[in-house]
Design a protein around this motif. Sequence first.
Motif, PDB file in Angstrom:
ATOM      1  N   ASP A 132       0.969  -1.181   0.258  1.00  0.00           N
ATOM      2  CA  ASP A 132      -0.109   0.020  -0.041  1.00  0.00           C
ATOM      3  C   ASP A 132       0.909   1.251  -0.141  1.00  0.00           C
ATOM      4  O   ASP A 132       0.595   2.397  -0.816  1.00  0.00           O
ATOM      5  CB  ASP A 132      -0.990  -0.142   1.290  1.00  0.00           C
ATOM      6  N   MET A 137       2.689   5.834  -2.878  1.00  0.00           N
ATOM      7  CA  MET A 137       3.893   6.875  -3.092  1.00  0.00           C
ATOM      8  C   MET A 137       3.935   6.880  -4.499  1.00  0.00           C
ATOM      9  O   MET A 137       4.155   8.154  -5.009  1.00  0.00           O
ATOM     10  CB  MET A 137       5.144   6.612  -2.451  1.00  0.00           C
ATOM     11  N   THR A 148      -5.607   5.267  -0.966  1.00  0.00           N
ATOM     12  CA  THR A 148      -6.172   4.037  -1.529  1.00  0.00           C
ATOM     13  C   THR A 148      -7.482   4.077  -1.590  1.00  0.00           C
ATOM     14  O   THR A 148      -8.325   4.101  -0.536  1.00  0.00           O
ATOM     15  CB  THR A 148      -5.473   3.112  -0.592  1.00  0.00           C
ATOM     16  N   VAL A 176      -9.361  11.384 -11.888  1.00  0.00           N
ATOM     17  CA  VAL A 176      -8.945  11.505 -10.605  1.00  0.00           C
ATOM     18  C   VAL A 176      -8.299  10.254 -10.090  1.00  0.00           C
ATOM     19  O   VAL A 176      -7.919  10.078  -8.816  1.00  0.00           O
ATOM     20  CB  VAL A 176      -9.963  12.044  -9.696  1.00  0.00           C
ATOM     21  N   LYS A 177      -8.420   8.994 -10.890  1.00  0.00           N
ATOM     22  CA  LYS A 177      -7.922   7.712 -10.465  1.00  0.00           C
ATOM     23  C   LYS A 177      -6.732   7.452 -11.005  1.00  0.00           C
ATOM     24  O   LYS A 177      -6.312   7.480 -12.332  1.00  0.00           O
ATOM     25  CB  LYS A 177      -9.001   6.742 -10.841  1.00  0.00           C
ATOM     26  N   PRO A 201      -8.795  12.838  -3.689  1.00  0.00           N
ATOM     27  CA  PRO A 201     -10.229  12.712  -2.950  1.00  0.00           C
ATOM     28  C   PRO A 201     -11.012  14.494  -3.456  1.00  0.00           C
ATOM     29  O   PRO A 201     -10.277  15.232  -3.641  1.00  0.00           O
ATOM     30  CB  PRO A 201      -9.742  12.801  -1.509  1.00  0.00           C
ATOM     31  N   ALA A 202     -12.191  14.213  -3.296  1.00  0.00           N
ATOM     32  CA  ALA A 202     -12.912  15.303  -3.602  1.00  0.00           C
ATOM     33  C   ALA A 202     -12.741  16.607  -3.106  1.00  0.00           C
ATOM     34  O   ALA A 202     -12.747  17.756  -3.854  1.00  0.00           O
ATOM     35  CB  ALA A 202     -14.559  14.835  -3.410  1.00  0.00           C
TER      36      ALA A 202
HETATM   37  C1  LIG Z   1       3.034   9.646   1.358  1.00  0.00           C
HETATM   38  C2  LIG Z   1       1.912   8.597   0.421  1.00  0.00           C
HETATM   39  C3  LIG Z   1       1.372   7.634   1.595  1.00  0.00           C
HETATM   40  C4  LIG Z   1       0.785   6.392   1.059  1.00  0.00           C
HETATM   41  C5  LIG Z   1       0.107   5.558   2.121  1.00  0.00           C
HETATM   42  C6  LIG Z   1      -0.696   4.692   1.733  1.00  0.00           C
HETATM   43  C7  LIG Z   1      -2.085   4.989   1.193  1.00  0.00           C
HETATM   44  C8  LIG Z   1      -3.019   4.977   2.398  1.00  0.00           C
HETATM   45  O1  LIG Z   1      -2.958   4.197   3.327  1.00  0.00           O
HETATM   46  S1  LIG Z   1      -4.399   5.901   2.221  1.00  0.00           S
HETATM   47  C9  LIG Z   1      -5.256   5.600   3.464  1.00  0.00           C
HETATM   48  C10 LIG Z   1      -6.457   4.360   3.270  1.00  0.00           C
HETATM   49  N1  LIG Z   1      -7.297   4.788   2.345  1.00  0.00           N
HETATM   50  C11 LIG Z   1      -8.480   5.574   3.027  1.00  0.00           C
HETATM   51  O2  LIG Z   1      -8.657   5.885   3.996  1.00  0.00           O
HETATM   52  C12 LIG Z   1      -9.198   6.156   1.854  1.00  0.00           C
HETATM   53  C13 LIG Z   1     -10.767   6.063   2.430  1.00  0.00           C
HETATM   54  N2  LIG Z   1     -11.809   6.723   1.496  1.00  0.00           N
HETATM   55  C14 LIG Z   1     -11.958   7.894   1.011  1.00  0.00           C
HETATM   56  O3  LIG Z   1     -11.146   8.776   1.580  1.00  0.00           O
HETATM   57  C15 LIG Z   1     -12.881   8.133  -0.018  1.00  0.00           C
HETATM   58  O4  LIG Z   1     -13.813   7.126  -0.391  1.00  0.00           O
HETATM   59  C16 LIG Z   1     -11.928   8.342  -1.598  1.00  0.00           C
HETATM   60  C17 LIG Z   1     -11.094   9.575  -1.392  1.00  0.00           C
HETATM   61  C18 LIG Z   1     -11.133   6.999  -1.909  1.00  0.00           C
HETATM   62  C19 LIG Z   1     -13.186   8.491  -2.609  1.00  0.00           C
HETATM   63  O5  LIG Z   1     -14.015   9.453  -2.383  1.00  0.00           O
HETATM   64  P1  LIG Z   1     -14.431  10.738  -3.220  1.00  0.00           P
HETATM   65  O6  LIG Z   1     -13.121  11.513  -3.319  1.00  0.00           O
HETATM   66  O7  LIG Z   1     -15.587  11.319  -2.738  1.00  0.00           O
HETATM   67  O8  LIG Z   1     -14.531   9.838  -4.528  1.00  0.00           O
HETATM   68  P2  LIG Z   1     -15.608   9.990  -5.707  1.00  0.00           P
HETATM   69  O9  LIG Z   1     -15.915  11.573  -6.187  1.00  0.00           O
HETATM   70  O10 LIG Z   1     -17.092   9.488  -5.226  1.00  0.00           O
HETATM   71  O11 LIG Z   1     -15.260   9.026  -6.608  1.00  0.00           O
HETATM   72  C20 LIG Z   1     -14.111   9.421  -7.642  1.00  0.00           C
HETATM   73  C21 LIG Z   1     -13.846   8.359  -8.504  1.00  0.00           C
HETATM   74  O12 LIG Z   1     -13.253   7.313  -7.872  1.00  0.00           O
HETATM   75  C22 LIG Z   1     -14.096   6.056  -7.811  1.00  0.00           C
HETATM   76  N3  LIG Z   1     -13.988   5.333  -6.585  1.00  0.00           N
HETATM   77  C23 LIG Z   1     -14.532   6.124  -5.327  1.00  0.00           C
HETATM   78  N4  LIG Z   1     -14.062   5.314  -4.400  1.00  0.00           N
HETATM   79  C24 LIG Z   1     -13.581   4.280  -4.893  1.00  0.00           C
HETATM   80  C25 LIG Z   1     -12.988   2.960  -4.488  1.00  0.00           C
HETATM   81  N5  LIG Z   1     -12.720   2.865  -3.012  1.00  0.00           N
HETATM   82  N6  LIG Z   1     -12.204   2.022  -5.156  1.00  0.00           N
HETATM   83  C26 LIG Z   1     -12.046   2.626  -6.540  1.00  0.00           C
HETATM   84  N7  LIG Z   1     -12.865   3.459  -7.114  1.00  0.00           N
HETATM   85  C27 LIG Z   1     -13.131   4.196  -6.410  1.00  0.00           C
HETATM   86  C28 LIG Z   1     -15.519   6.439  -8.218  1.00  0.00           C
HETATM   87  O13 LIG Z   1     -16.109   5.547  -9.078  1.00  0.00           O
HETATM   88  C29 LIG Z   1     -15.302   7.663  -8.963  1.00  0.00           C
HETATM   89  O14 LIG Z   1     -14.903   7.172 -10.290  1.00  0.00           O
HETATM   90  P3  LIG Z   1     -15.308   7.869 -11.663  1.00  0.00           P
HETATM   91  O15 LIG Z   1     -14.485   9.333 -11.667  1.00  0.00           O
HETATM   92  O16 LIG Z   1     -14.917   7.190 -13.056  1.00  0.00           O
HETATM   93  O17 LIG Z   1     -16.810   8.318 -11.667  1.00  0.00           O
END
Ligand SMILES: CCCCCCCC(=O)SCCNC(=O)CCNC(=O)[C@H](O)C(C)(C)COP(=O)(O)OP(=O)(O)OC[C@H]1O[C@@H](n2cnc3c(N)ncnc32)[C@H](O)[C@@H]1OP(=O)(O)O
Length: 206
Positions: A132, A137, A148, A176-177, A201-202
Amino acid sequence: MRFTVEDIDTSEVARRKALYGPLTEVVRELIDATIRTEVDDDTIREVHAQVRAATDRLRARQSDGPFGVRFTNDGDGMAWGNAVIGLRNAIAPPLTIARDPDGTHRSQFVLGAAYEGPPGLVHGGICALVLDQILGMTALAGDKPSFTGTLTLRFRRSTPLGPLRAQARVDRVEGVKTFVVGSLSDADGVTVEAEGVFILPAWARE
Ligand SMILES: CCCCCCCC(=O)SCCNC(=O)CCNC(=O)[C@H](O)C(C)(C)COP(=O)(O)OP(=O)(O)OC[C@H]1O[C@@H](n2cnc3c(N)ncnc32)[C@H](O)[C@@H]1OP(=O)(O)O
């Protein structure tokens, strides 16, 4: 969410690294030693009291919550509490992740006794933790946050404790993905394959 800026220069960052890095390293060793020690009961009780006393001294003044992700004025990140790369986090292996010119991210590291699941093997959740981080990163572009959304793993064979490698690269970007692929390997090749969807994120979109 704790993204904060600290008004410190590079020499202060270096001073803090030199101060906290060795403390974290000795605590990391303490974790390993705690798992593997075979000393007598009295020694265990004495060390318990010493560690209790050291912990109480550190607790005399501490922050209210987690470390957060801090940046200097120059934009250098200090993710020092991070569970995988954190300079001040003794449960972090820690990983040093390097970026190739083509954007591929790589890391070589050692996972010891603290990361065991099945006997002698890395816990599956730890494989996910490491992947992850490196996939996350890799997904980052500039100063935009990326979370994620979905992380899919295929455990092809067991991952032995010891020296390992991880790598990741961006497969494609769709709005955004960001779709990232990567793997975890031992000396004999890939043990775990990973695919991740990382999302801007949004609240961070313009
Ligand atoms: C320094 C780097 C460190 C890296 C550390 C490792 C990364 C992490 O551990 S991050 C922590 C774990 N992850 C989280 O806590 C995330 C929790 N979830 C969230 O915050 C939100 O659900 C989030 C940001 C993922 C999406 O929410 P939001 O911004 O409202 O998305 P939204 O506008 O509804 O959707 C945008 C697009 O993403 C897609 N999407 C939304 N959620 C998901 C998902 N879970 N999986 C896949 N696609 C998704 C939607 O279908 C949409 O696609 P399209 O543009 O084609 O229509």
